[in-house]
Design a protein around this motif. Sequence first.
Motif, short mmCIF file in Angstrom:
data_model
loop_
_atom_site.label_atom_id
_atom_site.label_comp_id
_atom_site.label_asym_id
_atom_site.label_seq_id
_atom_site.Cartn_x
_atom_site.Cartn_y
_atom_site.Cartn_z
N GLU A 181 0.86 -1.14 -0.04
CA GLU A 181 -0.03 -0.01 0.14
C GLU A 181 0.86 1.22 0.09
O GLU A 181 1.78 1.19 0.79
CB GLU A 181 -0.86 0.11 1.01
N PRO A 182 0.63 2.20 -1.04
CA PRO A 182 1.38 3.48 -0.79
C PRO A 182 1.13 4.26 0.48
O PRO A 182 0.26 3.97 1.02
CB PRO A 182 0.72 4.30 -2.08
N GLU A 183 2.03 4.89 0.99
CA GLU A 183 2.08 5.62 2.19
C GLU A 183 1.03 6.74 1.99
O GLU A 183 1.02 7.48 0.85
CB GLU A 183 3.37 6.34 2.41
N LYS A 184 0.16 6.88 2.99
CA LYS A 184 -0.95 7.95 2.68
C LYS A 184 -0.83 9.07 3.80
O LYS A 184 -0.22 8.77 4.91
CB LYS A 184 -2.28 7.60 2.75
N VAL A 185 -1.26 10.20 3.39
CA VAL A 185 -1.12 11.38 4.54
C VAL A 185 -2.64 12.05 4.38
O VAL A 185 -3.19 11.92 3.23
CB VAL A 185 -0.15 12.48 4.07
N ALA A 186 -2.90 12.88 5.35
CA ALA A 186 -4.34 13.28 5.09
C ALA A 186 -4.29 14.75 4.88
O ALA A 186 -3.11 15.45 5.37
CB ALA A 186 -4.85 13.61 6.77
N CYS B 204 -9.40 19.12 4.22
CA CYS B 204 -10.48 18.15 4.24
C CYS B 204 -10.40 17.00 4.84
O CYS B 204 -11.21 16.10 4.92
CB CYS B 204 -11.12 17.87 2.77
N LEU B 205 -8.92 16.60 5.34
CA LEU B 205 -8.61 15.58 5.93
C LEU B 205 -8.90 14.20 5.22
O LEU B 205 -8.70 12.92 5.83
CB LEU B 205 -9.31 15.37 7.22
N LYS B 206 -9.00 14.51 3.87
CA LYS B 206 -9.00 13.05 2.92
C LYS B 206 -7.85 12.48 2.90
O LYS B 206 -6.57 13.12 2.76
CB LYS B 206 -9.48 13.61 1.74
N GLU B 207 -7.91 11.11 2.81
CA GLU B 207 -6.35 10.25 2.85
C GLU B 207 -6.22 10.50 1.31
O GLU B 207 -6.59 9.92 0.35
CB GLU B 207 -6.66 8.89 3.39
N ILE B 208 -4.91 10.63 1.13
CA ILE B 208 -4.42 10.68 -0.17
C ILE B 208 -2.91 9.90 -0.14
O ILE B 208 -2.12 10.24 0.86
CB ILE B 208 -4.34 12.07 -0.72
N PRO B 209 -2.33 9.50 -1.44
CA PRO B 209 -1.11 8.99 -1.44
C PRO B 209 0.08 9.93 -1.34
O PRO B 209 -0.23 11.13 -1.74
CB PRO B 209 -1.04 8.38 -2.69
N LEU B 210 0.91 9.79 -0.66
CA LEU B 210 1.83 11.07 -0.44
C LEU B 210 2.53 11.13 -1.76
O LEU B 210 2.75 12.50 -2.15
CB LEU B 210 3.12 10.20 0.47
N SER B 211 2.76 10.44 -2.72
CA SER B 211 3.17 10.51 -4.00
C SER B 211 2.33 11.71 -4.86
O SER B 211 2.86 12.14 -5.56
CB SER B 211 3.37 9.44 -4.63
N GLU B 212 0.99 11.79 -4.57
CA GLU B 212 -0.01 12.81 -5.23
C GLU B 212 -0.21 13.87 -4.63
O GLU B 212 -0.78 14.90 -4.79
CB GLU B 212 -1.11 11.85 -5.49
N ALA B 213 0.27 14.33 -3.16
CA ALA B 213 -0.04 15.25 -2.30
C ALA B 213 0.70 16.31 -2.73
O ALA B 213 2.16 16.04 -3.04
CB ALA B 213 0.26 14.76 -0.94
N TYR C 258 -1.70 18.68 1.11
CA TYR C 258 -3.06 19.20 0.47
C TYR C 258 -3.35 18.14 -0.62
O TYR C 258 -2.46 17.74 -1.49
CB TYR C 258 -3.00 20.47 -0.02
N CYS C 259 -4.76 17.76 -0.73
CA CYS C 259 -5.05 17.02 -1.80
C CYS C 259 -5.26 17.70 -3.41
O CYS C 259 -5.11 17.01 -4.30
CB CYS C 259 -6.42 16.23 -1.42
N GLY C 260 -5.36 19.15 -3.16
CA GLY C 260 -5.13 19.87 -4.44
C GLY C 260 -5.11 21.44 -4.14
O GLY C 260 -5.06 21.77 -2.94
#
Length: 61
Positions: free
Chosen positions: A9-14, A18-27, A39-41
């Motif tokens: 599983e990829p490492e995730k951050v909030a 919005c506290l949405k869980e997103i992969p660290l590589s996309e944050a 941030y998610c976006g």
Amino acid sequence: MIEKKKIIEPEKVACEVCLKEIPLSEAASVKATDYIVYYCGLECYDKWKKQAEKTESSSDD
């Protein structure tokens, strides 16, 4: 014999807003002096930045 591959599983951050869980590589991240904020976006980043600016301006009074 068939080898089973482990799914990692990829490492995730909030997201800070919005506290949405997103992969660290996309944050998207902003580095502060003592921490990193994720941030998610761009929408959440803009919300956070505007909120931080309001907090700064109200503390200047």
